[in-house]
Design an enzyme around this catalytic site. Structure first.
Site, mmCIF file in Angstrom:
data_model
loop_
_atom_site.group_PDB
_atom_site.id
_atom_site.type_symbol
_atom_site.label_atom_id
_atom_site.label_comp_id
_atom_site.label_asym_id
_atom_site.label_seq_id
_atom_site.Cartn_x
_atom_site.Cartn_y
_atom_site.Cartn_z
ATOM 1 N N GLU A 216 -27.271 44.520 -4.455
ATOM 2 C CA GLU A 216 -27.470 45.154 -5.750
ATOM 3 C C GLU A 216 -28.267 46.456 -5.621
ATOM 4 O O GLU A 216 -29.208 46.706 -6.377
ATOM 5 C CB GLU A 216 -28.140 44.193 -6.729
ATOM 6 C CG GLU A 216 -27.303 42.949 -6.971
ATOM 7 C CD GLU A 216 -27.833 42.040 -8.057
ATOM 8 O OE1 GLU A 216 -29.043 42.022 -8.293
ATOM 9 O OE2 GLU A 216 -26.997 41.353 -8.686
ATOM 10 N N GLU B 76 -32.570 32.582 -16.907
ATOM 11 C CA GLU B 76 -31.848 33.825 -17.170
ATOM 12 C C GLU B 76 -30.493 33.580 -17.827
ATOM 13 O O GLU B 76 -30.082 34.322 -18.713
ATOM 14 C CB GLU B 76 -31.662 34.570 -15.837
ATOM 15 C CG GLU B 76 -30.818 35.818 -15.937
ATOM 16 C CD GLU B 76 -30.576 36.493 -14.578
ATOM 17 O OE1 GLU B 76 -31.169 36.082 -13.564
ATOM 18 O OE2 GLU B 76 -29.779 37.444 -14.547
ATOM 19 N N ASP C 39 -24.611 32.933 -9.184
ATOM 20 C CA ASP C 39 -25.908 33.437 -9.622
ATOM 21 C C ASP C 39 -26.550 32.565 -10.701
ATOM 22 O O ASP C 39 -26.576 32.966 -11.867
ATOM 23 C CB ASP C 39 -25.740 34.877 -10.125
ATOM 24 C CG ASP C 39 -27.069 35.602 -10.254
ATOM 25 O OD1 ASP C 39 -28.064 35.072 -9.763
ATOM 26 O OD2 ASP C 39 -27.092 36.697 -10.832
HETATM 27 C C1 GCV Z 1 -34.003 40.314 -9.210
HETATM 28 C C2 GCV Z 1 -29.290 38.543 -10.674
HETATM 29 C C3 GCV Z 1 -30.262 38.985 -11.722
HETATM 30 C C4 GCV Z 1 -31.133 40.125 -11.225
HETATM 31 C C5 GCV Z 1 -31.826 39.662 -9.935
HETATM 32 C C6 GCV Z 1 -30.751 39.285 -8.918
HETATM 33 C C7 GCV Z 1 -31.344 38.753 -7.637
HETATM 34 O O1 GCV Z 1 -28.304 39.521 -10.474
HETATM 35 O O2 GCV Z 1 -29.582 39.354 -12.884
HETATM 36 O O3 GCV Z 1 -32.076 40.421 -12.219
HETATM 37 O O4 GCV Z 1 -32.659 40.658 -9.424
HETATM 38 O O5 GCV Z 1 -29.954 38.271 -9.461
HETATM 39 O O6 GCV Z 1 -31.439 37.552 -7.519
HETATM 40 O O7 GCV Z 1 -31.713 39.540 -6.786
#
Ligand code: GCV
Length: 730
Positions: A305, A407, A379
Site C-alpha cells: 500500500e 474496521e 483484510d
Molecule cells: C494501516 C487495511 C487498512 C489500512 C491498514 C492496512 C494494513 O488496508 O484499511 O488502514 O493500514 O490494512 O494493514 O496495513
C-alpha cells in the site's frame, strides 16, 4: 467508613447496579462483593506476603492489595513473612525460602508461567502464587484475583498455567500526531507531545490491563510509519513509556520505516544490500538499545500500500527483513515482517498474492524474523477463510495478526464479539501435516518447532474514558489477550469470564449477555456480508454498505471486484476454472473448496461464482437465501437490542445507556446494510423479492449516494466530502 444497610443504599440509588460507571476500570473492577460472598473469601485473604522487592514484585503486591481490599471491602495486611492463616504468599524460589522449600513443580512453566496452590505451612493454611520470574508471579496474581471476581472456590487450589505463544503484542496504529488509523475510541493514549517529561498516569492503567490478560509487548505506532519515531528525540519519549511498562512485563516495539536511512539518516539509498545502509541500521539499533535496554524489536510494513521496501531496489522481502534482523540480533530483538502485501499492478487475484510472494521465500529468513500474517488472505473481513500461508511456511517463524479494532465490523457502535471469529480461525485445520494441523498449532510453534512465536492484535484502544469506544469492545481486547496466551481457549468461557469481571456473575444477566455476545459476529456477517461475500463496505471509511462501488483507486479496492455480481450470478470464482486460489491450500481443502457443492455455505461466494437460482441446503434458491440472510441479520440485531433493554436492572445507568444507544445505531445500520445490499443485488439479478419480503424503502440511487466522509479512523478528516443526498421516499 460506616456501612449503610443495603435498603438504605438502594433508596439512595447507590446499589452496585445503579452506581454510575464510565467503564474506565475495564475488567479490573474490584467493587465490593455482596456480603455473604465476601465473608466466604475473607478467611483465605487475610494478608499479602512477599519478601520480594523488585519493581514487578511491588506492582504485584499493590495489585493484590487493591484487588482484595476492594472485593472484600476490608483492610488487607501486608508483610514479608506469614503471620496468620489465610495469607496470600507470592514469589519465586529465588526470593522466597518458603516457596523454595515447597519444591513446587515450576519446571514446565517457563519464564512467564505461574502456579497457584493451596498449602499448609507451619500449620497455617495459605495460598501460594509462584513462578520462575516476577512477571510469571504477576500473571498468577491477576489469575487469583479473577478467581474471586468470578466467584470460584479458592480453598483447594492447584492451578498451573503458561503461555503457549511467546510474543503477545498489541499493534497500535497510532500516529505521532495522536490520530489513529482505524481508531474509533478517540485519539491516541500515547501523548508523544508531552513525553518524556510527563508520562500520563493512564499509562500505568494501560499496562495493568494488558498484564492482567498476559499481553507482553506493544508496538507504539502505526505500520504506515513516520521515520521521526527513530530519531533521538522520539527514542527518549519511547524510553519513558518503556520504563513505565517494564514492571508489568511489557516490552516496547517500534515500526521501522524502510526509507528511514534516507529520511533521517541523510543517505542516498535504503537498499538493504548497501553496506552503508546496513551499517546505519546497526548503529540505529545500538542507539535504541542504549535508551531502551529491553527493546523488543521492529514491526515492518514494506512494499505494501505505497510503503517503501526492498522491492524498490529489486531485493526480496527476505533480504530486507534480514538486514534488520542482523542489526537487532546482538541485542536479542526480533523483526516482525508483515505479509500484507499485494502488488500495484494487480496481476492476480489479490488474495493469492501474499502466498505467491512469501511461499518461495520460506527458509530464507533469519531466526529472529517472524512473518506476520493477517488472519485471512484479504483484510480483516467479517468472514474469510484462514490465510493459506498458515502451514505453508514450515521453515519461517510465522505469527498471526488479528484486528481488535473493528474496521470492517461496524467500528465501536456495533456490538460484535470477536472471540468466536478468532476461535473459528485458530481451530481451522490447515491439514499442513494431516488432520489436526490447526492454525493454533501453527502459530504456537508446536507444528513446525518455530523458534519465535507471536500473536498480534491491532489495538482498539484510544483516549475515550472507556478505552475501547464501547463497553463491549473491551471484551475484544480481553479476548485477544486470553487467546494469545492460549490459542485453544474457548470463546464462550472467555466471554463469560469477561461478563463476570466487567458486570456481574448473576446468571440472570450472565447467561443472556454471553449468548448475545456469542451470536453477535454471525449476526454482523448476516447483515453485512453473508454467504462468503467480502469487502462490500464503502471505500476509505469502510463503514456502510457499498456493493456497487467500482471507482476506487485500484480495481481490488472495489466491492464489485469481490462480489462479481452479474446477470448470471454472484461470487468470486476461485476454483480451478477461476483464479484457482484453492490450490494454495493443502488437500483435502484444495479439493473440498474447489467445487460449490462441497464448499461450506458460509464461504460459498468467497470461492465460487454461482447462479442466482443455485440450490442451497435450505431448499431455497441462492437469491432467496441471500435476502433471507440479510433479514435474519436485521432480526437478530433487533433481538439483541430488545434483550439488552430487559437487562436494565442488572447494569449501572451509564454503561446501560451507552450500550442501549449503540444498539439503536446498530439497528439502524443493519437495516441500511440490508436495504442497500438487496437494492443493489436486485438491480443486477433482476429477480423479484421472495414472497413476503419487505422492499427496500429507497431506490438504489439513494443508497449509492450515501457517503460517510467524517467516519472516524481515516487519519485526516473528510478525505472525500460531498453534500449528503436528498432523501427520496419510495
Ligand atoms: C494501516 C487495511 C487498512 C489500512 C491498514 C492496512 C494494513 O488496508 O484499511 O488502514 O493500514 O490494512 O494493514 O496495513
Amino acid at each position: 467508613m460506616k456501612f449503610l444497610p443495603l435498603l438504605a443504599l438502594a433508596a439512595l440509588g447507590l446499589t452496585a447496579a445503579a452506581r454510575a460507571d464510565d467503564g474506565y476500570d475495564l475488567w479490573l473492577r474490584y467493587h465490593p462483593l455482596e456480603k455473604p460472598l465476601a465473608a466466604r473469601y475473607a478467611p483465605a485473604a487475610t494478608e499479602v506476603v512477599s519478601a520480594a522487592h523488585s519493581a514487578t514484585a511491588d506492582v504485584t503486591r499493590a495489585e493484590l492489595v487493591k484487588g482484595l481490599s476492594g472485593l472484600l471491602a476490608k483492610k488487607v495486611a501486608v508483610g514479608e513473612s506469614v503471620h496468620q492463616a489465610g495469607a496470600v504468599l507470592f514469589g519465586t524460589p529465588e526470593n522466597s525460602a518458603t516457596i523454595k522449600n515447597l519444591n513446587l513443580p515450576l519446571g514446565q512453566l517457563g519464564p512467564e508461567g505461574y502456579l497457584i496452590r493451596s498449602a499448609v505451612v507451619g500449620g497455617k493454611k495459605l495460598t501460594v502464587i509462584a513462578g520462575n520470574s516476577d512477571v510469571g508471579v504477576l500473571y498468577g496474581a491477576y489469575r487469583f484475583l479473577k478467581l474471586i471476581q468470578t466467584h470460584e472456590a479458592i480453598d483447594k487450589l492447584d492451578i498451573a498455567s503458561a503461555p503457549k505463544v511467546k510474543l503477545r503484542l498489541l499493534n497500535h496504529w497510532d500516529n505521532l500526531d495522536a490520530t489513529i488509523e482505524r481508531g474509533y475510541a478517540g485519539s491516541s493514549i500515547f501523548k508523544w507531545w508531552e513525553l518524556p517529561e510527563h508520562v500520563s498516569p493512564r499509562m500505568v492503567d494501560y499496562a495493568r490491563a494488558n498484564a492482567s490478560i498476559g499481553i507482553n509487548g506493544t508496538v507504539l505506532i502505526n505500520v504506515n510509519a513516520s521515520s521521526l519515531v527513530l530519531t533521538q528525540e522520539y527514542l527518549q519519549k519511547a524510553a519513558a513509556l518503556a520504563d513505565t511498562f517494564r514492571p508489568y512485563g511489557i516490552k516496547v516495539y517500534l515500526v521501522a520505516r524502510f526509507s528511514a536511512p534516507i529520511e533521517i539518516g541523510g543517505l542516498k539509498t535504503a537498499d538493504p544490500l548497501d553496506p552503508q545502509v546496513r551499517e546505519w541500521w546497526k548503529h540505529k539499533a545500538d542507539e535504541i538499545y542504549h535508551y531502551i535496554p529491553d527493546f523488543g524489536g521492529f514491526l515492518i510494513k514494506a512494499n505494501s500500500e505505497g510503503q517503501p521496501g526492498p522491492g524498490d531496489y529489486g531485493r526480496t522481502h527476505a533480504e530486507g527483513a534480514n538486514m534488520f534482523a542482523e542489526a537487532l540480533a546482538p541485542h536479542g530483538g526480533v523483526v516482525m515482517w508483515r505479509a500484507f502485501v499485494y502488488s500495484h499492478e494487480v496481476p492476480d487475484d489479490r488474495i493469492k498474492q501474499a502466498y505467491n510472494e512469501f511461499k518461495p521465500l520460506d527458509g530464507k529468513f533469519l531466526p529472529n524474523v517472524i512473518l506476520q500474517v493477517k488472519n485471512g488472505p484479504l483484510d480483516f473481513q467479517p468472514r474469510e477463510p484462514f490465510s493459506a500461508l498458515f502451514g505453508a511456511t514450515p521453515a519461517t517463524n510465522t505469527g498471526l495478526e488479528v484486528q481488535i479494532t473493528k474496521e470492517y465490523l461496524g467500528f465501536n457502535t456495533h456490538l460484535v464479539y470477536l472471540g468466536t471469529m478468532w476461535q473459528e480461525l485458530l481451530g481451522s485445520d490447515t491439514f499442513a501435516k494431516g488432520p489436526g494441523s490447526t492454525v493454533a498449532k501453527v502459530i504456537d510453534g508446536s507444528m513446525f518447532g518455530y523458534k519465535q512465536t507471536m500473536m498480534a492484535g491491532v489495538s482498539n484502544i484510544g483516549s475515550d474514558r472507556n478505552w475501547s469506544g464501547s463497553i463491549f469492545d473491551q471484551a475484544n481486547w480481553y479476548a485477544f489477550g486470553r487467546l494469545a496466551w492460549d490459542p485453544e481457549a474457548k470463546a464462550d468461557v472467555i466471554a463469560s469470564d469477561w461478563v463476570k469481571q466487567t458486570f456481574t456473575s448473576n446468571p440472570a444477566f450472565l447467561k443472556p449477555v454471553t449468548a448475545l455476545m456469542m451470536g453477535s459476529r454471525e449476526t454482523a456477517v448476516d447483515y453485512m456480508t453473508p454467504l462468503g461475500l467480502a469487502h462490500q463496505m464503502g471505500t476509505s471509511g469502510h463503514y456502510g454498505p457499498g456493493p456497487w462501488v467500482d471507482s476506487a483507486g485500484r480495481a481490488d479496492w472495489n466491492p464489485v471486484y469481490y462480489n462479481r455480481a452479474d446477470k448470471s450470478g454472484i461470487g468470486f470464482e476461485r476454483g480451478p476454472s477461476g483464479s484457482n486460489a484453492v490450490a494454495q491450500y493443502f488437500p483435502p481443502l484444495s479439493t473440498i473448496w474447489a467445487k460449490p457443492e462441497t464448499t461450506p455455505e458460509n464461504l460459498l461466494l468467497w470461492f465460487h461464482h454461482v447462479p442466482w437460482n443455485y440450490a442451497m441446503k435450505s431448499g431455497r434458491p441462492l437469491w432467496d437465501e441471500l435476502v433471507g440472510r440479510y433479514d435474519q441479520g436485521v432480526a437478530n440485531v433487533d433481538a439483541m437490542a430488545a434483550e439488552w433493554l430487559n437487562l436494565k436492572p442488572y447494569v449501572d445507568d451509564e454503561r446501560f445507556a451507552l450500550t442501549a444507544d449503540y444498539l439503536t445505531i446498530q439497528k439502524r445500520d443493519a437495516r441500511l446494510w440490508r436495504d442497500a445490499s438487496i437494492a443493489y443485488f436486485q438491480s443486477v439479478s433482476g429477480l423479484p423479492l421472495p414472497a413476503g419480503v419487505k422492499k427496500p424503502p429507497h431506490s438504489l440511487g439513494f443508497y449509492e449516494q450515501l457517503e460517510w466522509p467524517y467516519a472516524p479512523g481515516q487519519g485526516a478528516p473528510g478525505r472525500k466530502i460531498k453534500p449528503p443526498p436528498v432523501e427520496v421516499a419510495q
